[in-house]
Design a protein around this motif. Structure first.
Motif, short mmCIF file in Angstrom:
data_model
loop_
_atom_site.label_atom_id
_atom_site.label_comp_id
_atom_site.label_asym_id
_atom_site.label_seq_id
_atom_site.Cartn_x
_atom_site.Cartn_y
_atom_site.Cartn_z
N SER A 121 0.83 -1.20 0.00
CA SER A 121 0.00 0.00 0.00
C SER A 121 0.87 1.26 0.00
O SER A 121 1.73 1.42 0.87
CB SER A 121 -0.91 0.02 1.23
OG SER A 121 -1.81 -1.06 1.21
N PRO A 122 0.64 2.16 -0.94
CA PRO A 122 1.39 3.42 -0.95
C PRO A 122 0.99 4.31 0.22
O PRO A 122 -0.13 4.22 0.73
CB PRO A 122 1.00 4.07 -2.29
CG PRO A 122 0.39 2.97 -3.11
CD PRO A 122 -0.25 2.04 -2.12
N ASN A 123 1.91 5.16 0.62
CA ASN A 123 1.62 6.16 1.65
C ASN A 123 2.62 7.30 1.49
O ASN A 123 3.57 7.43 2.26
CB ASN A 123 1.72 5.55 3.05
CG ASN A 123 1.33 6.55 4.13
OD1 ASN A 123 0.46 7.39 3.91
ND2 ASN A 123 1.97 6.47 5.28
N PRO A 124 2.44 8.12 0.46
CA PRO A 124 3.43 9.18 0.19
C PRO A 124 3.48 10.21 1.30
O PRO A 124 2.47 10.55 1.91
CB PRO A 124 2.93 9.79 -1.13
CG PRO A 124 1.48 9.43 -1.21
CD PRO A 124 1.34 8.12 -0.51
N LEU A 125 4.69 10.71 1.55
CA LEU A 125 4.92 11.69 2.61
C LEU A 125 5.04 13.11 2.10
O LEU A 125 5.15 14.03 2.90
CB LEU A 125 6.22 11.32 3.35
CG LEU A 125 6.31 9.93 3.96
CD1 LEU A 125 7.69 9.70 4.55
CD2 LEU A 125 5.23 9.75 5.02
N SER A 126 5.04 13.29 0.78
CA SER A 126 5.30 14.60 0.20
C SER A 126 4.31 14.92 -0.91
O SER A 126 3.62 14.02 -1.43
CB SER A 126 6.72 14.63 -0.39
OG SER A 126 6.83 13.71 -1.47
N ALA A 127 4.25 16.18 -1.28
CA ALA A 127 3.40 16.59 -2.40
C ALA A 127 3.85 15.89 -3.68
O ALA A 127 3.02 15.46 -4.49
CB ALA A 127 3.46 18.11 -2.57
N TYR A 128 5.15 15.80 -3.86
CA TYR A 128 5.67 15.10 -5.04
C TYR A 128 5.18 13.65 -5.07
O TYR A 128 4.68 13.18 -6.10
CB TYR A 128 7.20 15.14 -5.02
CG TYR A 128 7.85 14.31 -6.10
CD1 TYR A 128 7.80 14.70 -7.44
CD2 TYR A 128 8.52 13.12 -5.78
CE1 TYR A 128 8.39 13.93 -8.43
CE2 TYR A 128 9.11 12.35 -6.77
CZ TYR A 128 9.05 12.76 -8.09
OH TYR A 128 9.64 11.99 -9.06
N GLY A 129 5.30 12.95 -3.97
CA GLY A 129 4.85 11.57 -3.90
C GLY A 129 3.35 11.44 -4.13
O GLY A 129 2.89 10.53 -4.83
N ARG A 130 2.57 12.35 -3.54
CA ARG A 130 1.12 12.30 -3.71
C ARG A 130 0.73 12.51 -5.17
O ARG A 130 -0.13 11.80 -5.71
CB ARG A 130 0.44 13.36 -2.84
CG ARG A 130 0.47 13.08 -1.36
CD ARG A 130 -0.42 14.03 -0.57
NE ARG A 130 0.03 15.41 -0.64
CZ ARG A 130 0.90 15.97 0.21
NH1 ARG A 130 1.44 15.22 1.16
NH2 ARG A 130 1.23 17.24 0.11
N THR A 131 1.36 13.47 -5.82
CA THR A 131 0.99 13.77 -7.21
C THR A 131 1.45 12.67 -8.15
O THR A 131 0.76 12.34 -9.11
CB THR A 131 1.55 15.13 -7.65
OG1 THR A 131 2.98 15.13 -7.53
CG2 THR A 131 0.97 16.26 -6.80
#
Length: 293
Positions: A121-131
């Motif tokens: 499961s993904p769980n990005p910590l940054s705006a870059y990761g989320r986008t």
């Protein structure tokens, strides 16, 4: 499956440049495009660029890659990293052609403690990761023939990357402080480009199969830290700055990076018979290219 013309977006970037070199030896014509002809801030240009090129497949390398700057301008990063791949996917779907969408280890939080597989499961910590994660979803939703390729720590002989930063700073300073508690796999852009060319070759000869759809991990084999990567860089050059290992807390950045972004690349090997070379071999290849330039 007849596949000759490959449209590569993100012209001027290190991976797009590497693909322009890697594709022709495998019998592909590499057509690169970028701004202003292909611009995610001008949505109509995306479909127009695909229609004009008439490609047999698209590799989307275009992205917002300024990780820290994305924290202060997430809407712009979202247009490039999330909405943009959806536009490319729609254009590919309209033409009935495959899309390879480039993504990142930043979709994970780095807390697993072991290499990530594609089903984690993904769980990005940054705006870059989320986008970038949103871009994976939009690419997969927009075209049934989409392959998402997650990679990490990409560098080349040209462009903005860790290797070039270390070489510049190593020539300017007697001592460098480098983070030693973030783990990952340096990935040479030429090695990644060769892997993409090999994927496209398999699709050309075998046709598109359901097993090709979805997410795949692709990084240099083996892992290290940024400090370990820096040691390898300077061990292969005439520069000898003193390298001091520091923690992430000692070097705060605007965006939070995954502490352990190691990716398990077994699915790529099982499906396509492709495994990238050890990262130290990739480093030697890039340094040789830099000296030859």
């Amino acid at each position: 499956m007849v596949m000759r013309r490959i449209l590569v977006t993100g012209q001027g970037g290190q991976l797009a440049a590497a693909l322009a070199t890697a594709l022709p030896p495998r019998g592909f014509e590499a057509i690169t495009t970028g701004r202003p002809a292909f611009d995610f801030d001008a949505p109509a240009s995306v479909g127009a660029a695909v229609a004009t090129a008439r490609p047999d497949a698209v590799v989307n390398c275009a992205a917002w890659t300024a990780v820290d700057a994305a924290e202060d301008n997430e809407p712009a990063a979202f247009r490039a990293n999330a909405l943009g791949p959806g536009l490319v996917a729609a254009a590919c779907a309209a033409s009935g052609i495959p899309l390879i969408q480039i993504s990142t280890d930043y979709v994970f939080d780095g807390a697993k403690g072991a290499p990530y597989v594609e089903s984690d499961s993904p769980n990005p910590l940054s705006a870059y990761g989320r986008t970038k994660l949103a871009g994976e979803w939009s690419a997969l939703a927009g075209n049934p023939q989409t392959l998402v390729l997650r990679t990490a720590w990409v560098y080349a002989a040209a462009g903005h990357n860790f290797l070039r930063t270390m070489l510049r700073l190593g020539a300017e300073r007697p001592e460098l402080r480098v983070v030693a508690d973030q783990h990952g796999a340096p990935t040479a852009a030429p090695d990644l480009a060769d892997a993409i060319a090999a994927i496209l070759s398999r699709i050309r000869y075998d046709g598109w199969h359901d097993s090709h759809r979805g997410v795949f991990h692709a990084t240099g084999s083996g892992t290290t830290t940024w400090h370990g990567f820096a040691e390898a860089i300077f061990g292969s050059t005439g520069l000898h700055p003193v390298l001091t290992a520091i923690t992430t807390a000692d070097f705060p950045t605007r965006a939070c990076r995954p502490a352990d972004g190691r990716l398990d690349c077994s699915r790529l090997d099982r499906t396509f018979g492709i495994r990238l070379p050890p990262w130290r071999e990739g480093l030697a290849r890039v340094l040789h290219a830099r000296l030859a330039a």
